[in-house]
Design a protein around this motif. Structure first.
Motif, mmCIF file in Angstrom:
data_model
loop_
_atom_site.group_PDB
_atom_site.id
_atom_site.type_symbol
_atom_site.label_atom_id
_atom_site.label_comp_id
_atom_site.label_asym_id
_atom_site.label_seq_id
_atom_site.Cartn_x
_atom_site.Cartn_y
_atom_site.Cartn_z
ATOM 1 N N SER A 26 0.814 -1.212 0.000
ATOM 2 C CA SER A 26 0.000 0.000 0.000
ATOM 3 C C SER A 26 0.851 1.267 0.000
ATOM 4 N N ALA A 27 2.075 1.171 0.550
ATOM 5 C CA ALA A 27 2.921 2.354 0.683
ATOM 6 C C ALA A 27 3.759 2.651 -0.546
ATOM 7 N N VAL A 28 3.877 1.675 -1.431
ATOM 8 C CA VAL A 28 4.766 1.801 -2.590
ATOM 9 C C VAL A 28 3.934 1.981 -3.856
ATOM 10 N N PRO A 29 4.353 2.868 -4.757
ATOM 11 C CA PRO A 29 3.606 3.047 -6.003
ATOM 12 C C PRO A 29 3.352 1.730 -6.723
ATOM 13 N N ALA A 30 2.181 1.606 -7.322
ATOM 14 C CA ALA A 30 1.786 0.354 -7.969
ATOM 15 C C ALA A 30 2.727 -0.036 -9.096
#
Length: 314
Positions: free
Chosen positions: A128-132
């Motif tokens: 959730s914290a890292v760009p997709a």
């Protein structure tokens, strides 16, 4: 079919990654783990383990490198993953496979395989914290003390959004003792809907094909086998049994030694080179002879004079 180079704490660092990927055959690498505790690490601490972040997340040979992190706090893991992503990471990997007692004692690595709910929370928080656009993967063993929670852990990774999962075919308590139980990896592969990569006890072309048959995995991660036989990935790709000759190995050994002298404290330089020779001597009789000569040498100049006089780097 992909061949990946494993992370091996204290051994397969950025210097050896550089040399092995120059030799060839590897599709991507994973760094040694970066230990995450209760703070966001400064860039210098991350670059010490993953200097490839300054080269578009690639080794000098152009092979992509994932940055691996290890820890047990979902929030801290997520915050550090986001920080590493902001530094230009190509991909991030989560370590749940390290069997080291010191790591496990501080709730890191394979000991967490007894807690699939926590594994899900960590993996989901990082995702959730890292760009997709940045892939997140994980590495696990078959369990901590046994395989009882193996499938629960694998499903936790898949449900949390991991793009792929590397599975080392032994539990924590089995450590690195042969054999690797590749057939259990096939059970995991059938239980989840993300790519699974098999790892563990692959020393030869024959081991590679046996692992593929038993694990039913197309993608394989190579570790100590590549350190012992640096041409193993090339041999697998080309279907050839002939390794690099000891003469052909000399420029690569010199390349590594020059990097060690540049990046390692003088008092530890000899030990770092001897560590690799200790693996190579299982493959090369000549390495045993050289190891016997240099094992008592402590000064870099003395080692250089014996091993690398009049030799050129690759």
């Amino acid at each position: 079919m992909r061949l990946l180079l494993a992370p091996m704490e204290g051994l397969l660092d950025f210097m050896l990654r550089d040399v092995l990927t120059r030799i060839g055959g590897i599709d991507h690498c994973v760094t040694e783990f970066i230990r995450i505790t209760n703070t966001v690490l400064p860039k210098r601490s991350i670059l010490r383990i993953a200097p490839e972040l300054q080269n578009d997340s690639k080794t000098a040979a152009g092979v992509p490198v994932k940055v691996q992190i290890l820890g047990s706090d979902p929030i801290c893991m997520a915050d550090n993953a986001a920080h590493i992503a902001s530094m230009g990471a190509w991909a991030i990997d989560l370590n749940f496979g390290c069997p080291a007692k010191t790591v496990n004692r501080h709730r890191g690595g394979a000991v967490l395989l007894d807690e699939p709910e926590l594994i899900f929370d960590i993996a989901r928080a990082v995702r959730s914290a890292v760009p997709a656009s940045i892939p997140i993967s994980a590495k696990m063993r078959l369990g901590c003390n046994d395989t009882g929670k193996m499938l629960d852990c694998a499903r936790a990774f898949a449900d949390a959004g991991m793009q792929e999962l590397v599975v080392h075919g032994r539990t924590k308590v089995q450590g690195y003792k042969p054999p690797a139980y590749w057939h259990h990896i096939a059970e995991i592969k059938h239980a989840i809907n993300i790519p699974v990569i098999a790892n563990g006890e692959i020393w030869s072309i024959e081991d590679y094909w046996q692992c593929r048959r038993e694990s039913e995995c197309d993608d394989i991660m190579l570790g100590r086998g590549m350190v012992q036989n640096p041409a193993l990935a090339l041999m697998i790709r080309q279907g050839e049994q002939e390794k690099l000759s000891w003469s052909q190995m000399q420029p690569w050994l010199l390349q590594f030694w020059l990097q060690v002298q540049q990046h390692v404290d003088a008092r530890h330089q000899g030990g770092r080179l001897k560590q690799w020779f200790n693996y190579l001597r299982d493959e090369y009789p000549e390495a045993s002879e050289d190891f016997a000569m240099i094992r008592t040498m402590t000064k870099a100049d003395e080692i250089s004079a014996y091993l690398f006089a009049d030799r050129k780097a690759a």
